[in-house]
Scaffold this motif. Structure first.
Motif, PDB file in Angstrom:
ATOM      1  N   ARG A  98       0.862  -1.185   0.033  1.00  0.00           N
ATOM      2  CA  ARG A  98      -0.048  -0.225  -0.152  1.00  0.00           C
ATOM      3  C   ARG A  98       0.713   1.202  -0.032  1.00  0.00           C
ATOM      4  N   ILE A  99       1.984   1.273   0.805  1.00  0.00           N
ATOM      5  CA  ILE A  99       2.971   2.494   1.046  1.00  0.00           C
ATOM      6  C   ILE A  99       3.416   2.648  -0.494  1.00  0.00           C
ATOM      7  N   LEU A 100       4.318   1.563  -0.912  1.00  0.00           N
ATOM      8  CA  LEU A 100       4.813   1.416  -2.292  1.00  0.00           C
ATOM      9  C   LEU A 100       3.828   1.934  -3.385  1.00  0.00           C
ATOM     10  N   ARG A 101       2.413   1.796  -3.417  1.00  0.00           N
ATOM     11  CA  ARG A 101       1.645   2.267  -4.411  1.00  0.00           C
ATOM     12  C   ARG A 101       1.558   3.767  -4.202  1.00  0.00           C
ATOM     13  N   ALA A 102       1.533   4.225  -3.052  1.00  0.00           N
ATOM     14  CA  ALA A 102       1.323   5.565  -2.576  1.00  0.00           C
ATOM     15  C   ALA A 102       2.465   6.403  -2.868  1.00  0.00           C
ATOM     16  N   ALA A 103       3.615   5.709  -2.755  1.00  0.00           N
ATOM     17  CA  ALA A 103       4.896   6.317  -2.781  1.00  0.00           C
ATOM     18  C   ALA A 103       5.127   6.489  -4.450  1.00  0.00           C
ATOM     19  N   GLY A 104       4.304   5.933  -5.379  1.00  0.00           N
ATOM     20  CA  GLY A 104       4.425   6.129  -6.896  1.00  0.00           C
ATOM     21  C   GLY A 104       5.598   5.747  -7.664  1.00  0.00           C
ATOM     22  N   GLY A 105       6.519   4.701  -7.229  1.00  0.00           N
ATOM     23  CA  GLY A 105       7.482   4.282  -8.398  1.00  0.00           C
ATOM     24  C   GLY A 105       6.895   3.568  -9.570  1.00  0.00           C
ATOM     25  N   GLU A 106       6.400   2.639  -9.364  1.00  0.00           N
ATOM     26  CA  GLU A 106       6.098   1.721 -10.623  1.00  0.00           C
ATOM     27  C   GLU A 106       4.595   2.263 -11.188  1.00  0.00           C
ATOM     28  N   ASP A 107       4.590   2.368 -12.377  1.00  0.00           N
ATOM     29  CA  ASP A 107       3.322   2.804 -12.985  1.00  0.00           C
ATOM     30  C   ASP A 107       2.362   1.656 -12.900  1.00  0.00           C
ATOM     31  N   ASP A 108       2.502   0.408 -12.877  1.00  0.00           N
ATOM     32  CA  ASP A 108       1.867  -0.683 -13.053  1.00  0.00           C
ATOM     33  C   ASP A 108       1.564  -1.253 -11.576  1.00  0.00           C
ATOM     34  N   PRO A 109       0.311  -0.908 -11.153  1.00  0.00           N
ATOM     35  CA  PRO A 109       0.131  -1.582  -9.518  1.00  0.00           C
ATOM     36  C   PRO A 109       0.353  -3.132  -9.508  1.00  0.00           C
ATOM     37  N   ALA A 110       0.139  -3.766 -10.524  1.00  0.00           N
ATOM     38  CA  ALA A 110       0.025  -5.186 -10.444  1.00  0.00           C
ATOM     39  C   ALA A 110       1.361  -5.577 -10.334  1.00  0.00           C
ATOM     40  N   THR A 111       2.521  -4.951 -10.555  1.00  0.00           N
ATOM     41  CA  THR A 111       3.849  -5.472 -10.453  1.00  0.00           C
ATOM     42  C   THR A 111       4.240  -5.624  -8.787  1.00  0.00           C
ATOM     43  N   LEU A 112       3.463  -5.117  -7.889  1.00  0.00           N
ATOM     44  CA  LEU A 112       3.432  -5.487  -6.561  1.00  0.00           C
ATOM     45  C   LEU A 112       2.643  -6.826  -6.217  1.00  0.00           C
ATOM     46  N   ASP A 113       1.940  -7.405  -7.082  1.00  0.00           N
ATOM     47  CA  ASP A 113       1.103  -8.329  -6.741  1.00  0.00           C
ATOM     48  C   ASP A 113       2.075  -9.631  -6.795  1.00  0.00           C
ATOM     49  N   GLY A 114       1.611 -10.835  -6.101  1.00  0.00           N
ATOM     50  CA  GLY A 114       2.404 -11.982  -5.962  1.00  0.00           C
ATOM     51  C   GLY A 114       3.594 -12.047  -4.909  1.00  0.00           C
ATOM     52  N   ASP A 115       4.596 -12.633  -5.127  1.00  0.00           N
ATOM     53  CA  ASP A 115       5.680 -12.919  -4.257  1.00  0.00           C
ATOM     54  C   ASP A 115       6.835 -12.077  -4.766  1.00  0.00           C
ATOM     55  N   ILE A 116       6.693 -10.855  -4.018  1.00  0.00           N
ATOM     56  CA  ILE A 116       7.725  -9.791  -4.111  1.00  0.00           C
ATOM     57  C   ILE A 116       8.811  -9.890  -2.984  1.00  0.00           C
ATOM     58  N   LEU A 117       8.593 -10.674  -2.129  1.00  0.00           N
ATOM     59  CA  LEU A 117       9.547 -10.433  -0.906  1.00  0.00           C
ATOM     60  C   LEU A 117      11.123 -10.396  -1.480  1.00  0.00           C
ATOM     61  N   ASP A 118      11.410 -11.040  -2.241  1.00  0.00           N
ATOM     62  CA  ASP A 118      12.990 -11.107  -2.540  1.00  0.00           C
ATOM     63  C   ASP A 118      13.256 -10.377  -3.665  1.00  0.00           C
ATOM     64  N   ALA A 119      12.396  -9.809  -4.419  1.00  0.00           N
ATOM     65  CA  ALA A 119      12.596  -8.928  -5.648  1.00  0.00           C
ATOM     66  C   ALA A 119      13.408  -7.695  -5.437  1.00  0.00           C
ATOM     67  N   THR A 120      14.316  -7.179  -6.064  1.00  0.00           N
ATOM     68  CA  THR A 120      14.779  -5.948  -5.715  1.00  0.00           C
ATOM     69  C   THR A 120      13.702  -4.618  -5.876  1.00  0.00           C
ATOM     70  N   PHE A 121      13.877  -3.630  -5.172  1.00  0.00           N
ATOM     71  CA  PHE A 121      13.013  -2.699  -5.213  1.00  0.00           C
ATOM     72  C   PHE A 121      13.108  -1.867  -6.699  1.00  0.00           C
ATOM     73  N   ALA A 122      14.405  -1.974  -7.204  1.00  0.00           N
ATOM     74  CA  ALA A 122      14.862  -1.496  -8.488  1.00  0.00           C
ATOM     75  C   ALA A 122      14.193  -2.394  -9.539  1.00  0.00           C
ATOM     76  N   ASP A 123      14.148  -3.442  -9.367  1.00  0.00           N
ATOM     77  CA  ASP A 123      13.372  -4.579 -10.356  1.00  0.00           C
ATOM     78  C   ASP A 123      11.883  -4.183 -10.304  1.00  0.00           C
TER      79      ASP A 123
END
Length: 85
Positions: free
Chosen positions: A11-36
């Motif tokens: 929720r906070i990342l979506r509000a911070a507005g880095g990625e244009d596609d909110p679906a990028t944060l769906d699924g297993d993102i725990l070990d993805a880098t924030f840059a990715d």
């Protein structure tokens, strides 16, 4: 004692507005880098600022590089929240 969850972080990342596609944060993102995930250093500082305000804790800017993934960010932030309690 408040605790930052993965859902809180999404929720906070979506509000911070880095990625244009909110679906990028769906699924297993725990070990993805924030840059990715599409979050640059400015978006990370915005994320930290929002977490500080919402959870009432201080996160020094120099700790941001120590949080390359959501898993490490959640762990570091929750350890600071526990220490402050």
């Amino acid at each position: 004692m408040p605790e930052l969850t993965l859902d809180d972080l999404r929720r906070i990342l979506r509000a911070a507005g880095g990625e244009d596609d909110p679906a990028t944060l769906d699924g297993d993102i725990l070990d993805a880098t924030f840059a990715d995930l599409g979050y640059d250093s400015l978006a990370m500082l915005e994320m930290v600022s929002r977490i500080e305000r919402e959870f009432g804790t201080s996160i020094p800017d120099e700790l941001v590089p120590d949080m390359p993934t959501p898993r490490t960010a959640i762990g570091l932030i929750n350890s600071r929240l526990r220490a402050a309690a």
